[in-house]
Design a protein around this motif. Structure first.
Motif, PDB file in Angstrom:
ATOM      1  N   MET A 169      -6.148   0.772  -4.621  1.00 33.58           N
ATOM      2  CA  MET A 169      -6.876   0.672  -3.357  1.00 33.58           C
ATOM      3  C   MET A 169      -8.293   1.214  -3.506  1.00 33.58           C
ATOM      4  SD  MET A 169      -6.109   2.637   0.284  1.00 33.58           S
ATOM      5  CE  MET A 169      -6.448   4.257  -0.443  1.00 33.58           C
ATOM      6  N   ASP A 170      -9.256   0.442  -3.015  1.00 33.14           N
ATOM      7  CA  ASP A 170     -10.617   0.939  -2.899  1.00 33.14           C
ATOM      8  C   ASP A 170     -10.688   1.698  -1.580  1.00 33.14           C
ATOM      9  OD1 ASP A 170     -13.310   1.349  -2.363  1.00 33.14           O
ATOM     10  OD2 ASP A 170     -13.940  -0.557  -3.249  1.00 33.14           O
ATOM     11  N   ARG A 171     -10.614   3.022  -1.675  1.00 28.95           N
ATOM     12  CA  ARG A 171     -10.461   3.806  -0.457  1.00 28.95           C
ATOM     13  C   ARG A 171     -11.668   3.659   0.467  1.00 28.95           C
ATOM     14  NH1 ARG A 171      -9.138  10.293  -0.165  1.00 28.95           N
ATOM     15  NH2 ARG A 171      -8.609  10.347   2.061  1.00 28.95           N
ATOM     16  N   ASN A 223      -5.806  -3.975   3.225  1.00 31.18           N
ATOM     17  CA  ASN A 223      -6.496  -2.685   3.196  1.00 31.18           C
ATOM     18  C   ASN A 223      -5.907  -1.707   4.205  1.00 31.18           C
ATOM     19  OD1 ASN A 223      -9.143  -2.319   1.454  1.00 31.18           O
ATOM     20  ND2 ASN A 223      -9.052  -4.488   2.011  1.00 31.18           N
ATOM     21  N   GLU A 233      -2.503  -0.497   2.847  1.00 29.99           N
ATOM     22  CA  GLU A 233      -2.640   0.453   1.741  1.00 29.99           C
ATOM     23  C   GLU A 233      -3.155   1.798   2.225  1.00 29.99           C
ATOM     24  OE1 GLU A 233      -5.153  -1.545  -1.035  1.00 29.99           O
ATOM     25  OE2 GLU A 233      -3.483  -2.644  -1.984  1.00 29.99           O
ATOM     26  N   LEU A 234      -4.040   1.785   3.224  1.00 29.08           N
ATOM     27  CA  LEU A 234      -4.536   3.048   3.774  1.00 29.08           C
ATOM     28  C   LEU A 234      -3.411   3.798   4.477  1.00 29.08           C
ATOM     29  CD1 LEU A 234      -7.022   4.839   4.199  1.00 29.08           C
ATOM     30  CD2 LEU A 234      -7.481   3.580   6.315  1.00 29.08           C
ATOM     31  N   GLU A 235      -2.583   3.094   5.220  1.00 27.33           N
ATOM     32  CA  GLU A 235      -1.451   3.733   5.884  1.00 27.33           C
ATOM     33  C   GLU A 235      -0.474   4.307   4.863  1.00 27.33           C
ATOM     34  OE1 GLU A 235      -1.131   1.354  10.119  1.00 27.33           O
ATOM     35  OE2 GLU A 235      -0.160   0.480   8.354  1.00 27.33           O
ATOM     36  N   ALA A 236      -0.259   3.571   3.777  1.00 29.76           N
ATOM     37  CA  ALA A 236       0.616   4.094   2.721  1.00 29.76           C
ATOM     38  C   ALA A 236       0.019   5.350   2.095  1.00 29.76           C
ATOM     39  CB  ALA A 236       0.838   3.016   1.666  1.00 29.76           C
ATOM     40  N   HIS A 237      -1.309   5.346   1.954  1.00 26.40           N
ATOM     41  CA  HIS A 237      -1.985   6.510   1.357  1.00 26.40           C
ATOM     42  C   HIS A 237      -1.856   7.758   2.235  1.00 26.40           C
ATOM     43  CE1 HIS A 237      -5.010   8.851  -0.780  1.00 26.40           C
ATOM     44  NE2 HIS A 237      -5.613   9.064   0.378  1.00 26.40           N
ATOM     45  N   VAL A 238      -2.064   7.602   3.553  1.00 24.80           N
ATOM     46  CA  VAL A 238      -2.002   8.774   4.445  1.00 24.80           C
ATOM     47  C   VAL A 238      -0.574   9.070   4.894  1.00 24.80           C
ATOM     48  CG1 VAL A 238      -4.358   8.454   5.219  1.00 24.80           C
ATOM     49  CG2 VAL A 238      -2.499   7.392   6.518  1.00 24.80           C
ATOM     50  N   GLY A 239       0.355   8.150   4.675  1.00 22.99           N
ATOM     51  CA  GLY A 239       1.760   8.386   4.992  1.00 22.99           C
ATOM     52  C   GLY A 239       2.106   8.288   6.461  1.00 22.99           C
TER      53      GLY A 239
END
Length: 296
Positions: free
Chosen positions: A1-3, A36, A39-45
């Motif tokens: 992911m490109d954050r 995007n 993936e952001l939701e997966a990153h922040v949980g």
């Protein structure tokens, strides 16, 4: 992911209240926007946006996260704007390391002219004959003299080549005579510049022959200016870059010997960490150095 991209997508989707609108603003397809956000939701949980085929809405966590994202992205934008003038106009503090003798004899008199030309630059010039670590010590650029530049990740611009001469005062030659060949130097008083890459062995070339003379010196010193002072006083013979003694030779204070033999040369380089995104202050100083050494 490109954050960074994912954060921009999240912000635009929230502020424009739609994935399609966010995609149009950012030039992304609806599928890329959805990817995007996921993936952001997966990153922040946690889930940031409730979405259906007809509408979307921020979750409570999404509203809290959006406040921080907006502040962070705005801060990055402000940081870019702060640097924008520095990318366009030569300005800011320029930290330079340079050998003392080269600078004092060939460069320092021109420094005020450079600073007058670029009033937004502040120059922090360190005169030091040691080889500094540019990255670790925070230098933008260094001037280095070398018989052969070592391999490194640094970028090097060639400035000039300094030939060396073997010389002494007339009084020394009157007292000790002139060497007729390099091997005669073994019986002469030699003055040794100890930081030179050829401090221990002086090398001479003639008609395809090479003679390497080990240097035994009672006086070793880390300054070429000190070598020049000792030469003027008639203490001994020295192998020294011609620019340091050119005036003395023209005015007769010093005289060359073994002139039918060629000897070492020292190449001066300007070295700096990277050619990419070169700051204007470094670019104009490189041009200044090139101009000054070509003049000399």
């Amino acid at each position: 992911m490109d954050r960074f991209t994912a954060l921009q997508v999240f912000r635009h989707a929230a502020e424009l209240n739609g994935f399609a609108e966010a995609g149009r603003r950012l030039g992304l397809s609806p599928a890329a926007v959805s990817k995007n956000i996921a993936e952001l939701e997966a990153h922040v949980g946690t889930r940031l946006i409730h979405r259906t085929t007809r509408r979307m809405a921020l979750t409570e966590e999404g509203r809290i996260y959006l406040e921080h994202v907006v502040r962070g992205l705005d801060a990055l934008s402000e940081a870019d704007e702060t640097l924008s003038p520095l990318r366009k106009e030569p300005s800011g503090t320029l930290r330079v390391s340079a050998p003392m003798t080269v600078t004092l004899t060939q460069l320092s008199a021109s420094i005020p002219r450079f600073l007058s030309r670029y009033p937004q630059i502040t120059l922090d010039l360190h005169l030091d004959d040691r080889r500094v670590d540019l990255i670790r010590e925070g230098f933008d650029l260094a001037i280095r003299g070398s018989d052969s530049l070592e391999d490194s990740s640094l970028i090097a611009r060639k400035l000039t080549v300094m030939s060396h001469v073997l010389c002494a005062a007339p009084a020394y030659f009157e007292a000790r005579g002139r060497p007729k060949s390099p091997s005669d130097l073994r019986s002469h008083e030699c003055i040794r510049f100890s930081l030179s890459g050829h401090a221990d062995v002086w090398e001479f070339h003639k008609d395809g022959r090479t003679e390497r003379i080990p240097v035994s010196a009672r006086y070793s010193v880390t300054s070429s200016l000190a070598v020049r002072d000792a030469l003027r006083e008639g203490f001994g013979l020295g192998l020294i870059p011609f620019p340091y003694v050119g005036g003395d030779l023209r005015e007769g204070r010093l005289q060359c010997t073994l002139e039918d033999w060629s000897t070492v040369e020292t190449t001066l380089y300007a070295v700096y960490p990277s050619r990419q995104h070169l700051a204007p202050k470094i670019h104009v100083f490189l041009d200044f150095l090139t101009e000054e050494f070509s003049r000399v």
